[in-house]
Design an enzyme around this catalytic site. Structure first.
Site, short mmCIF file in Angstrom:
data_model
loop_
_atom_site.label_atom_id
_atom_site.label_comp_id
_atom_site.label_asym_id
_atom_site.label_seq_id
_atom_site.Cartn_x
_atom_site.Cartn_y
_atom_site.Cartn_z
N TYR A 1 -29.23 -24.38 83.64
CA TYR A 1 -28.66 -25.07 82.49
C TYR A 1 -27.59 -24.19 81.85
O TYR A 1 -26.55 -24.69 81.41
CB TYR A 1 -29.76 -25.41 81.47
CG TYR A 1 -30.72 -26.46 81.98
CD1 TYR A 1 -30.44 -27.81 81.85
CD2 TYR A 1 -31.91 -26.10 82.60
CE1 TYR A 1 -31.31 -28.78 82.32
CE2 TYR A 1 -32.80 -27.06 83.07
CZ TYR A 1 -32.49 -28.39 82.93
OH TYR A 1 -33.35 -29.36 83.41
N ASN B 1 -28.94 -38.62 82.16
CA ASN B 1 -28.11 -38.98 83.31
C ASN B 1 -28.51 -40.38 83.79
O ASN B 1 -29.64 -40.58 84.22
CB ASN B 1 -28.30 -37.95 84.42
CG ASN B 1 -27.61 -38.31 85.71
OD1 ASN B 1 -26.80 -39.23 85.77
ND2 ASN B 1 -27.92 -37.57 86.75
N CYS C 1 -28.51 -34.32 88.96
CA CYS C 1 -29.16 -33.57 87.89
C CYS C 1 -30.39 -32.81 88.39
O CYS C 1 -30.82 -31.85 87.76
CB CYS C 1 -29.50 -34.49 86.71
SG CYS C 1 -30.54 -35.89 87.14
N HIS C 2 -30.92 -33.21 89.54
CA HIS C 2 -32.06 -32.50 90.11
C HIS C 2 -31.69 -31.09 90.56
O HIS C 2 -32.57 -30.25 90.73
CB HIS C 2 -32.65 -33.29 91.30
CG HIS C 2 -31.71 -33.50 92.44
ND1 HIS C 2 -30.79 -34.53 92.43
CD2 HIS C 2 -31.52 -32.82 93.60
CE1 HIS C 2 -30.09 -34.48 93.56
NE2 HIS C 2 -30.51 -33.45 94.28
N GLU D 1 -32.81 -31.61 100.54
CA GLU D 1 -31.47 -31.05 100.72
C GLU D 1 -31.54 -29.71 101.44
O GLU D 1 -30.73 -29.44 102.34
CB GLU D 1 -30.77 -30.92 99.37
CG GLU D 1 -30.41 -32.26 98.77
CD GLU D 1 -29.70 -32.15 97.44
OE1 GLU D 1 -29.35 -31.02 97.00
OE2 GLU D 1 -29.46 -33.21 96.82
#
Length: 178
Positions: free
Chosen positions: A111, A134, A142-143, A169
């Site tokens: 953040y 979001n 945002c993850h 990912e």
């Protein structure tokens, strides 16, 4: 009398369960975890807040590109989305959401790093709040935002979904580079 943009919506299955996808003629404007039946009350409230009109005869053909790209993402064939997005939020929120789109696939930022990237280094809590609002998670990643200590903190869909997306990912990135 002003013209209200029309919103259509549909539902798709994903490894995370059903996803409700909402779009205007300009692009995807909302993605929610859960079925249409579960999410429609909050979608209607969101649309009313933003002066949007829900279309009764949901034409899911508008949403086919979104479904296709999300499916490609889940099977590891897509790292970035190139579908039109129609965002509704404050200028600060939009700045944060646009910044999130620059976080590379299978990478994370804290953040604090996001706050620094948008030129607001002391706005860490505000970044968290914008991240939480979001409207199109996964597509705006945002993850990929984590705590400064590397901990998985906060995710509107729940930490298990955030963990799943990050692992997906990581696994796909490793497969693509080997």
């Amino acid at each position: 009398m002003s013209h209200k943009p029309i919103v259509c919506y549909g539902e798709m299955e994903s490894p995370l369960g059903p996803l409700t996808v909402v779009s205007t003629n300009e692009g995807i404007c909302k993605l929610q975890f859960g079925s249409v039946e579960e999410t429609l009350p909050s979608i209607k409230a969101w649309a009313k807040k933003h002066f949007l009109k829900i279309e009764v005869g949901n034409d899911e053909t508008i949403l086919q590109d979104v479904y296709s790209q999300l499916n490609e993402y889940f099977i590891g064939e897509r790292e970035q989305f190139d579908i039109p997005i129609d965002l509704y939020g404050t200028p600060f929120q939009q700045k944060v959401w646009n910044s999130l789109r620059s976080i590379e696939y299978a990478e994370t930022n804290s953040y604090k790093e996001v706050a620094q990237a948008i030129g607001a280094p002391k706005a860490v809590r505000a970044i968290g709040s914008a991240n939480n609002k979001n409207p199109v998670p996964i597509i705006i990643p945002c993850h990929r935002v984590i705590g400064s200590n590397g901990a998985l903190v906060g995710y509107g869909g729940g930490l298990s979904k955030k963990e799943y997306l990050l692992q997906l990912e990581k696994n796909n990135a490793a497969r693509l580079t080997s």
